[in-house]
Design an enzyme around this catalytic site. Structure first.
Site, mmCIF file in Angstrom:
data_model
loop_
_atom_site.group_PDB
_atom_site.id
_atom_site.type_symbol
_atom_site.label_atom_id
_atom_site.label_comp_id
_atom_site.label_asym_id
_atom_site.label_seq_id
_atom_site.Cartn_x
_atom_site.Cartn_y
_atom_site.Cartn_z
ATOM 1 N N ARG A 153 40.461 196.146 -33.699
ATOM 2 C CA ARG A 153 39.837 195.800 -32.425
ATOM 3 C C ARG A 153 39.879 196.985 -31.448
ATOM 4 N NH1 ARG A 153 38.049 190.978 -32.408
ATOM 5 N NH2 ARG A 153 38.008 190.625 -30.160
ATOM 6 N N ASN A 167 25.965 195.298 -31.312
ATOM 7 C CA ASN A 167 27.119 196.140 -30.967
ATOM 8 C C ASN A 167 27.817 196.721 -32.193
ATOM 9 O OD1 ASN A 167 28.593 193.953 -31.922
ATOM 10 N ND2 ASN A 167 29.404 193.374 -29.932
ATOM 11 N N ARG A 205 31.906 200.873 -30.593
ATOM 12 C CA ARG A 205 30.878 200.228 -29.769
ATOM 13 C C ARG A 205 30.376 201.139 -28.649
ATOM 14 N NH1 ARG A 205 33.854 194.439 -30.105
ATOM 15 N NH2 ARG A 205 32.725 193.622 -31.909
ATOM 16 N N PHE A 211 23.931 181.597 -27.044
ATOM 17 C CA PHE A 211 23.535 182.764 -27.836
ATOM 18 C C PHE A 211 23.544 182.519 -29.344
ATOM 19 C CE2 PHE A 211 28.132 183.230 -27.088
ATOM 20 C CZ PHE A 211 28.605 183.400 -28.388
ATOM 21 N N TYR A 259 29.291 181.721 -38.143
ATOM 22 C CA TYR A 259 29.388 181.672 -36.677
ATOM 23 C C TYR A 259 29.415 180.243 -36.130
ATOM 24 C CZ TYR A 259 28.750 186.699 -36.554
ATOM 25 O OH TYR A 259 28.918 188.055 -36.719
ATOM 26 N N LYS A 283 27.252 195.597 -38.672
ATOM 27 C CA LYS A 283 26.105 194.748 -38.363
ATOM 28 C C LYS A 283 24.761 195.438 -38.660
ATOM 29 C CE LYS A 283 28.486 192.077 -34.793
ATOM 30 N NZ LYS A 283 28.431 191.661 -33.375
ATOM 31 N N GLU A 286 37.929 184.155 -42.265
ATOM 32 C CA GLU A 286 36.750 185.007 -42.388
ATOM 33 C C GLU A 286 36.746 185.782 -43.704
ATOM 34 O OE1 GLU A 286 35.692 185.670 -37.680
ATOM 35 O OE2 GLU A 286 36.635 187.325 -38.762
ATOM 36 N N HIS A 313 31.788 193.755 -36.153
ATOM 37 C CA HIS A 313 32.530 192.523 -35.889
ATOM 38 C C HIS A 313 33.911 192.705 -36.484
ATOM 39 C CE1 HIS A 313 33.719 188.253 -36.072
ATOM 40 N NE2 HIS A 313 34.221 188.582 -37.250
#
Length: 140
Positions: A87, A114, A104, A59, A51, A11, A128, A117
């Protein structure tokens, strides 16, 4: 265990701080291979499309604004049980709840910024990955 592919996004908060190499080293150290990668600047419409599942959430607008605030690195990771492994390496969405040694916990600025993704399921991963990459770009 099955060989899987998953989408990973580094990100804007992490690219701004030049953490791409350090983050990718974590994935590779965990046995994941980067089989596609590109640095891009998301447009508002691209962020909103990606998204869209969160469109009704409070948000959503802030998330899209954040994700277009600077370049991101979109990539495809491959390996045994890649979705779960990715993850695990990323850690909990909220860095305050993330385990020590996760991306993170070590790099996130807050719950929104964070740093990474990752896809949460095989179906999501397929969608995705296809959002950002053609089959010709997956060169594992």
């Amino acid at each position: 265990m099955a060989i899987e592919r998953t989408l990973s996004i580094i990100k804007p908060d992490a690219t701004r701080r030049n953490l791409t190499g350090k983050i990718n080293q974590r994935f590779e150290d965990a046995g994941l291979r980067i089989v596609a990668q590109k640095r891009i600047q998301l447009t508002p419409s691209q962020a909103e499309g990606f998204y869209a599942v969160h469109k009704e959430r409070a948000f959503f607008n802030d998330l899209c604004t954040f994700m277009t605030s600077g370049p991101v690195v979109v990539q495809v990771l491959e390996g045994e049980d890649a979705i779960a492994k990715n993850r695990e390496v990323m850690g909990a969405t909220n860095p305050a709840q993330a385990d020590e040694g996760t991306i993170r916990k070590d790099f996130a600025e807050d719950i929104e910024a964070n740093s990474v993704h990752g896809s949460d399921a095989p179906e999501t991963a397929a969608e995705e990955i296809a959002y950002f990459f053609s089959g010709l770009e997956l060169v594992g």
